[in-house]
Design a protein around this motif. Sequence first.
Motif, short mmCIF file in Angstrom:
data_model
loop_
_atom_site.label_atom_id
_atom_site.label_comp_id
_atom_site.label_asym_id
_atom_site.label_seq_id
_atom_site.Cartn_x
_atom_site.Cartn_y
_atom_site.Cartn_z
N LYS A 30 0.60 -1.16 0.01
CA LYS A 30 0.19 0.14 -0.16
C LYS A 30 0.71 1.35 0.18
O LYS A 30 0.67 2.04 -0.57
CB LYS A 30 -0.85 0.51 1.10
N ARG A 31 1.91 1.32 1.00
CA ARG A 31 3.15 2.26 0.74
C ARG A 31 3.17 2.82 -0.51
O ARG A 31 3.36 3.65 -1.11
CB ARG A 31 3.99 1.59 1.98
N PHE A 54 2.53 1.81 -3.73
CA PHE A 54 2.17 2.22 -4.53
C PHE A 54 1.75 3.28 -4.91
O PHE A 54 2.20 4.43 -5.08
CB PHE A 54 0.61 1.33 -4.68
N SER A 55 1.37 3.76 -3.12
CA SER A 55 1.52 5.87 -2.50
C SER A 55 2.51 6.44 -3.82
O SER A 55 2.88 7.05 -4.37
CB SER A 55 1.25 6.08 -1.71
N ILE A 56 3.71 6.21 -3.14
CA ILE A 56 5.08 6.56 -3.96
C ILE A 56 5.50 6.81 -5.10
O ILE A 56 5.77 7.24 -5.80
CB ILE A 56 6.17 5.63 -3.19
N HIS A 57 4.77 5.39 -5.94
CA HIS A 57 4.96 5.01 -7.11
C HIS A 57 4.25 5.54 -8.10
O HIS A 57 4.30 6.27 -9.50
CB HIS A 57 5.31 3.48 -7.62
N PHE A 58 3.20 5.96 -7.57
CA PHE A 58 2.07 6.56 -8.19
C PHE A 58 2.47 8.79 -8.03
O PHE A 58 2.60 8.94 -9.46
CB PHE A 58 0.52 6.68 -7.27
N ASN A 59 2.41 8.73 -7.02
CA ASN A 59 3.41 10.17 -7.14
C ASN A 59 4.51 10.09 -8.06
O ASN A 59 5.38 10.99 -9.19
CB ASN A 59 3.45 10.52 -5.38
N THR A 60 5.41 9.39 -8.65
CA THR A 60 6.69 9.34 -9.11
C THR A 60 5.89 9.30 -10.46
O THR A 60 6.63 10.20 -11.32
CB THR A 60 7.34 8.74 -9.08
#
Length: 524
Positions: A225-226, A228-234
């Motif tokens: 979950k964490r 996914f959030s990081i890579h989506f923002n990237t």
Amino acid sequence: MRKKILFIISAVFLSFICLYQIANIPGLNGDAAWFMSKTLDIKAHGLFKNISGMGNYTGVLHPYLMYLTNLIFSDLVAAGRILNLFSVILIIFLIIKLLKNQIGENNIILLILLFTLNPFNFGFFRIAWPHSLLPLFSILGIFLFLKYIRTQKVIFIIYTLIIAGLGTQLHPVMFLQVIFYIFYILIYQRPLAKKIIFSKTFIILAICFVIGSFSVIIFNTAAVKRLFSIHFNTIVNFGFFKVFNTLLFRFIDYTKIFLYNFTGLRALQYFSGIIFENIFITSILLIFSILLLLSAFKNCLAKNNILTNIFGMHTLFFFFVIPFFLEFGGFNMHKFRLGEERIFLIITPTIFINFILVINNLKNTIKKIFYSFTILIIAVNIFNISYNYFYNFKTTGGNGEYCYYINQRDIKLIAAEFISTKFSDTDTLIFVQDYWLYWPLKIYLHNSNFEIYYAPKCKIPREGFPKINDFTELYDTYKNRNLIFVFWYNYNDLPIAEEIQKLKLINTIEKTDKFKALYIFQKN
């Protein structure tokens, strides 16, 4: 009769080379000792109190299996490594079961020798890491999955997913094995895919996987979950095409690492620190590694052969998916640190099986050439193993990942013996430089009452710095205790060098080649 004699000779040779100095070569790695510490916790407090595993992506399965082997073998280091030997025996049994009707006995012997004597496999089978069991869980899963494909009995796919779930306790990469099963069914078994979906069996199957991964499911779910959030923002910040192009160029470098890995030379450098430099040997090993990958491509395209398709697709699937799995997990696919190639263990022995399956179907003249080449590769592997894992350690002590030796004995064990002989465990505290000393000394001294801590200013992995991070405060706190400090040869490069030089040097442990590897100090 001749084949039986050949098999017996091979079995005796493999047994000897796999068991030779099993408790000593290579040295006790910090990670392996950390996993062994959980085995001691299980022994002291029971399985239930340690059910959450190592507190990271690694579950309780591996420490518990070491606990079981430790019931048979009293030496914990040897027990942890002999567990891998049991897994190799099971893998060989599964190889024979899977391929006995597909290839001849000679080919099976060649396959077993290729698999067990590749320095990559050989090195990781001699250390007590959970990753070393990945080949067993991978091939066992394929064995059960093949049973399901052929019989379509639900019980086999249930077993398959429970094994995959248990495998995620060794490394999260085993989750990709489930994705592989789905891909295979969608590509090669579409009627079966429809049957599973419309019968709603997939809900039960998902539960089976969760049951197997019980020890790490919460940690891994939160991590995914964490991430996914990081890579989506990237992707939002840099743009999809820029990220895609970056990954594409990295994949080219990754392919070079992948091919070089199966030469076995990376593993030799990691465990031994020295490789036998020879352009001829390196060239033929690289050719062999390329042929391994090409064999997977060929088998993936084979017609009307379920077994061949499964092995071919398994290797190719992981070849393409692992790099993106690494990037998702926060690792760079194009910058492997030595030792990180252990993730490729999941595609052994399938990558070697592909090679032998291809040879088996060649025409006689070409087949003889490939047989000769295969025997040459096995001979080179035996030479590399003998030179690096045994001869090199005996003559130079090795300089791999802090695997230092004196006459084939781990230098950290020698330090532990010196301390336990010279000092009382009731009033002595031991302070160490880093993780690579802390956990091995913990294991080597686990039958005593010595207390071991990180020295001030020395960073603790996953935790930060020690509670007492100042030498003056340390001396005031333990002014009535005997304080021992153990540091590597490079302590002069650390911020605490000035403080260490004020201590009394009581022992210098040298390697066979007189290299001063470890220092033991005492507070005056």
